[in-house]
Design an enzyme around this catalytic site. Sequence first.
Site, short mmCIF file in Angstrom:
data_model
loop_
_atom_site.label_atom_id
_atom_site.label_comp_id
_atom_site.label_asym_id
_atom_site.label_seq_id
_atom_site.Cartn_x
_atom_site.Cartn_y
_atom_site.Cartn_z
N ARG A 54 18.69 20.92 14.07
CA ARG A 54 17.94 22.01 14.72
C ARG A 54 16.86 21.61 15.72
NH1 ARG A 54 21.90 25.39 13.62
NH2 ARG A 54 21.82 26.39 11.56
N ASP A 293 28.54 20.52 7.11
CA ASP A 293 28.12 21.60 8.01
C ASP A 293 26.77 22.15 7.56
OD1 ASP A 293 28.05 23.38 10.09
OD2 ASP A 293 29.64 24.68 9.36
O1 DOR Z 1 27.97 28.52 9.59
C1 DOR Z 1 27.80 27.94 10.64
N1 DOR Z 1 26.56 27.67 11.08
N2 DOR Z 1 28.85 27.62 11.38
C2 DOR Z 1 28.72 27.15 12.63
O2 DOR Z 1 29.72 26.89 13.25
C3 DOR Z 1 27.39 26.98 13.23
C4 DOR Z 1 26.37 26.81 12.21
C5 DOR Z 1 24.97 26.96 12.73
O3 DOR Z 1 24.63 26.31 13.71
O4 DOR Z 1 24.17 27.68 12.12
#
Ligand code: DOR
Length: 403
Positions: A54, A293
């Site tokens: 982030r 992820d």
């Molecule tokens: O759940 C998700 N969050 N999938 C994504 O592809 C992007 C990610 C995010 O950046 O929050």
Amino acid sequence: MAVPAKLTIHTDPRSPFLTEAYVMGVLSSGNALSGAYSELDIFPGFCDVHVHLREPGFSYKETIGSGTRACARGGYTTVCAMPNLNPVPDSVEHLNVELDRIRCDACMRVLPYGSISVGEAGKELADLEGMAPYAVAFSDDGKGLQDPGLMLEAMRRAKALGKLIVAHCEDNTLLKGGYIHDGEYARLHGHAGICAESEWRPIQRDLHLCAKTGCAYHVCHISCKESVELIRQAKADGLDVTCETAPHYLLLDESCLKEEGRFKMNPPIRGKKDREALVEGLCDGTVDMVATDHAPHSPEEKSRGLKDSPFGISGIETAFPLLYTGLVRTGILPLSTLLDRMVYTPLERFGIPAVPGFSVWDLQTLTHIDSKDFLSMGKATPFDGQEVYGTCLATYLGDQRIW
Ligand code: DOR
């Protein structure tokens, strides 16, 4: 630390540094553990090729500092940071903003992605040549690249640069406002569904482009059985393709959903048959690696329910305990295969050299996941309260304790 009666060092020729001398040297030095344990396990540092840290741009959700401390707590020593940032790392200048933050604040190895397209807008290609020496690979994660012509050109250029294209596969024309899996739960509760085709169609498209260009291609966070089947076939056909899935797709299906934002991510948790196909793919190697992820958002953002919360959950601190408890202790996956999918295949596929580092685990004590304890600023997890085996007591990079 009092040396436990049983200390198992999970050595492997692919981690030549992980020797008893190195581990005992570190553990008997000043920064060692406290507490008495009868049995501990030592694993090489995990590698996650898919995390969202982030920064720059969204430090209210997570920072490089908080995110990497959370990764260390999860047993990781190497992570690859996704480029849906502000500025998007689409040029050397923009990538340098992120690299500066990493240099100042990361407690571990953070390898950034460069984006495929300028601003991840899918209109023109980013400066792939300029970024190539500094980016681990190229991805527009968070968004699917809609234009096949642009993907073809990206693959040609990535191939010439010897870099991986790492694809978030999502066909926007098939989304139709959906936000959870297009299945029974969505129908029963009146939610708009995301069909599996929105994922597997772009994979199918890209596999053709991959065959045409010979580009090394990696698919992000696959969630459905059709994706597993397509990739299995593409591998049999000799294409240079790999893929990842995440713990929530391996352990949950739509029957676990609740009306809360912590159950919302993209792609969504799908049906039972999808989950089973992913587990089978992980066992037989069709699914090459587990990525988390890890996608933290602020507690306020995730408090808006299934429909209005942003996509994404916090996953880096719970991945190993969940998979160890759900797949290894249940006899579905050997521990060595899990380590393969969390350490060796990611390092090998992404061309990342192994570095000295390890984590120390208590696998005997049953604990429960409590998101309030997370070091990540993102507290949303569908696994809150779940009982797991596996507590990471310490993580070391070189001889430095990072957790
Ligand atoms: O759940 C998700 N969050 N999938 C994504 O592809 C992007 C990610 C995010 O950046 O929050």
